[in-house]
Design a protein around this motif. Structure first.
Motif, PDB file in Angstrom:
ATOM      1  N   ASP A 175       0.905  -1.387   0.108  1.00  0.00           N
ATOM      2  CA  ASP A 175       0.014  -0.045   0.034  1.00  0.00           C
ATOM      3  C   ASP A 175       0.876   1.273   0.028  1.00  0.00           C
ATOM      4  O   ASP A 175       0.617   2.030   0.630  1.00  0.00           O
ATOM      5  CB  ASP A 175      -0.904   0.000   1.191  1.00  0.00           C
ATOM      6  CG  ASP A 175      -2.047   0.813   1.011  1.00  0.00           C
ATOM      7  OD1 ASP A 175      -2.231   1.402   0.030  1.00  0.00           O
ATOM      8  OD2 ASP A 175      -2.853   1.169   2.225  1.00  0.00           O
ATOM      9  N   GLY A 176       1.945   1.408  -0.768  1.00  0.00           N
ATOM     10  CA  GLY A 176       2.817   2.309  -0.867  1.00  0.00           C
ATOM     11  C   GLY A 176       2.043   3.637  -1.812  1.00  0.00           C
ATOM     12  O   GLY A 176       1.013   3.375  -2.300  1.00  0.00           O
ATOM     13  N   THR A 177       2.331   4.662  -1.374  1.00  0.00           N
ATOM     14  CA  THR A 177       1.931   6.176  -2.070  1.00  0.00           C
ATOM     15  C   THR A 177       3.063   6.963  -2.590  1.00  0.00           C
ATOM     16  O   THR A 177       4.182   7.049  -2.067  1.00  0.00           O
ATOM     17  CB  THR A 177       1.161   6.772  -1.042  1.00  0.00           C
ATOM     18  OG1 THR A 177      -0.007   6.045  -0.530  1.00  0.00           O
ATOM     19  CG2 THR A 177       0.562   7.936  -1.760  1.00  0.00           C
ATOM     20  N   VAL A 178       3.007   7.529  -3.759  1.00  0.00           N
ATOM     21  CA  VAL A 178       3.993   8.423  -4.342  1.00  0.00           C
ATOM     22  C   VAL A 178       3.216   9.475  -4.830  1.00  0.00           C
ATOM     23  O   VAL A 178       2.096   9.324  -5.606  1.00  0.00           O
ATOM     24  CB  VAL A 178       4.775   7.738  -5.436  1.00  0.00           C
ATOM     25  CG1 VAL A 178       3.811   7.009  -6.514  1.00  0.00           C
ATOM     26  CG2 VAL A 178       5.959   8.580  -6.019  1.00  0.00           C
ATOM     27  N   SER A 179       3.781  10.740  -4.914  1.00  0.00           N
ATOM     28  CA  SER A 179       3.138  12.004  -5.574  1.00  0.00           C
ATOM     29  C   SER A 179       3.966  12.357  -6.676  1.00  0.00           C
ATOM     30  O   SER A 179       5.160  12.438  -6.559  1.00  0.00           O
ATOM     31  CB  SER A 179       3.072  12.983  -4.447  1.00  0.00           C
ATOM     32  OG  SER A 179       2.073  12.489  -3.440  1.00  0.00           O
ATOM     33  N   LEU A 180       3.423  12.983  -7.560  1.00  0.00           N
ATOM     34  CA  LEU A 180       4.126  13.265  -8.958  1.00  0.00           C
ATOM     35  C   LEU A 180       3.646  14.747  -9.298  1.00  0.00           C
ATOM     36  O   LEU A 180       2.334  15.012  -9.098  1.00  0.00           O
ATOM     37  CB  LEU A 180       3.812  12.419  -9.992  1.00  0.00           C
ATOM     38  CG  LEU A 180       4.371  10.728  -9.574  1.00  0.00           C
ATOM     39  CD1 LEU A 180       3.662  10.002 -10.920  1.00  0.00           C
ATOM     40  CD2 LEU A 180       5.774  10.740  -9.672  1.00  0.00           C
ATOM     41  N   LYS A 181       4.346  15.589  -9.755  1.00  0.00           N
ATOM     42  CA  LYS A 181       4.048  16.649 -10.388  1.00  0.00           C
ATOM     43  C   LYS A 181       3.704  16.357 -12.071  1.00  0.00           C
ATOM     44  O   LYS A 181       4.534  15.851 -12.708  1.00  0.00           O
ATOM     45  CB  LYS A 181       5.140  17.816 -10.384  1.00  0.00           C
ATOM     46  CG  LYS A 181       4.628  19.212 -10.920  1.00  0.00           C
ATOM     47  CD  LYS A 181       6.039  19.983 -10.533  1.00  0.00           C
ATOM     48  CE  LYS A 181       5.614  21.517 -10.990  1.00  0.00           C
ATOM     49  NZ  LYS A 181       5.175  21.669 -12.285  1.00  0.00           N
ATOM     50  N   VAL A 182       2.556  16.964 -12.246  1.00  0.00           N
ATOM     51  CA  VAL A 182       2.078  16.879 -13.782  1.00  0.00           C
ATOM     52  C   VAL A 182       3.004  17.858 -14.788  1.00  0.00           C
ATOM     53  O   VAL A 182       2.899  18.898 -14.235  1.00  0.00           O
ATOM     54  CB  VAL A 182       0.639  17.037 -13.890  1.00  0.00           C
ATOM     55  CG1 VAL A 182       0.255  16.732 -15.474  1.00  0.00           C
ATOM     56  CG2 VAL A 182      -0.093  15.988 -13.032  1.00  0.00           C
TER      57      VAL A 182
END
Length: 359
Positions: A227-234
């Protein structure tokens, strides 16, 4: 009649055997939950032992005992002199080491722990950025400092981006040719503790830190996400997308040309868009997010692998993967010549199967 006789003999034998055991009444002993070791000076080690004390109002406070010595057992034996009851480690959940100790090497202390039959191999190990004594002297959580720190690690291993680890895994990686261990790093905050990254060790010695923002990619290389999470800039926009991994997997392909190998790592991620700061997610957006995450996985993974090669550490186990596919594998040549210049490529396959709360 015969069955009654057999039953009587069996009960008698059990009673006789239990009489041979050393009895320890819970109220008459101090059951430690966490140990910490700080290297002070060149060779002396200060041990801190935390015992949860249960109060009449059902609250828990922590009693700590400290001692200085050069060997694990000597430290605990010295700490017994401060305690009004024997300190036992049958419920030990976590052992932590300060950074100085990790830089010098921790295998001597870990080896002492594995030889203690009362300690399970599921015991967590961690490194502390700072002094372990300062961290362990805090009263953390409602069920004691040891339980709080144990659950902090367990939660982030089971449901977040910290790779799975315990004493059994550490020792397996340490003794496995072609693979190096990694351990989580804890740090004392103003009134609690937090995980600030993962330490990569060369053998049993600290070599480098993987910061929190890169743990998603590191765990994808060395373990499986639940259940990992990663945030990315579009790209080209002031918009961000958060992706939650539902499942990840990795595969290794090793191609030998003579004595020279080339390795390809295929990272597969099934995930969901957890949050998006833009408008409603369309199928076209999903394709864009998939490509964005694939590119990010490749870039971050290959950058980390290059750093591992430069420092001569192998937490992914590329040496093990190469060895398992080559008869007469030469480990000395691998470490000295092959691994530093090894060709390693990463491929990523991302499938976003839902749009989560943005739907």
């Amino acid at each position: 009649m015969r069955s009654h006789k057999i039953w009587f003999i069996s009960i008698s034998i059990c009673l006789f055997l239990t009489g041979c055991l050393e009895k320890e009444i819970v109220d008459d002993i101090n059951i430690e939950s966490v140990e910490g070791f700080d290297l002070i000076g060149e060779n002396e080690v200060m041990g801190t032992f935390v015992v949860p004390v249960y109060q009449a109002d059902k609250t828990i406070v922590n009693e700590t005992f400290t001692a200085i010595s050069q060997l694990n057992k000597d430290i605990l034996r010295s700490a017994q002199k401060e305690s009004s009851a024997p300190i036992v480690n049958g419920s030990l959940e976590l052992v932590v080491f300060n950074m100085k100790m990790a830089e010098k090497g921790i295998i001597q202390l870990v080896d002492g722990l594995q030889r203690d039959a009362s300690i399970g191999t599921g015991l967590y190990l961690a490194i502390v950025d700072g002094e372990t004594k300062e961290l362990l002297e805090q009263n953390l959580g409602t069920r004691g400092t040891g339980d709080h720190l144990f659950n902090l690690l367990k939660h982030n291993i089971d449901r977040r981006d910290v790779p799975k680890t315990n004493m059994h895994i550490f020792l397996s990686d340490y003794y496995q040719k072609g693979k190096d261990p990694n351990l989580p790093i804890l740090k004392k905050t103003e009134d609690s503790a937090e995980i600030v990254g993962v330490a990569v060790l060369k053998g049993d010695k600290y070599k480098l830190t993987i910061p929190n923002e890169k743990l998603f990619y590191f765990k994808s290389l060395v373990d499986k996400h639940a259940d990992g999470t990663v945030s990315l800039k579009v790209d080209g926009k002031e918009e961000f997308v958060s992706v939650r991994s539902i499942d990840t997997d990795r595969k290794f392909k090793v191609k030998w040309e003579g004595d020279t190998p080339a390795i390809k790592i295929i990272v597969k991620v099934d995930g969901a868009v957890r949050e998006y700061t833009g408008n409603k997610v369309t199928p076209k957006d999903l394709e864009k997010f998939q490509k964005l995450l694939e590119d990010k996985i490749i870039k971050e993974s290959e950058s980390m692998i290059q750093e591992f090669q430069e420092l001569g550490v192998d937490p992914i186990g590329l040496g093990y993967e190469a060895k398992s596919r080559k008869r007469g594998f030469d480990f000395k040549k691998w470490k000295d010549e092959t691994y530093p210049t090894l060709s390693v490529k990463v491929e990523a396959e991302v499938r976003l199967i839902s749009t989560g709360i943005t739907e």
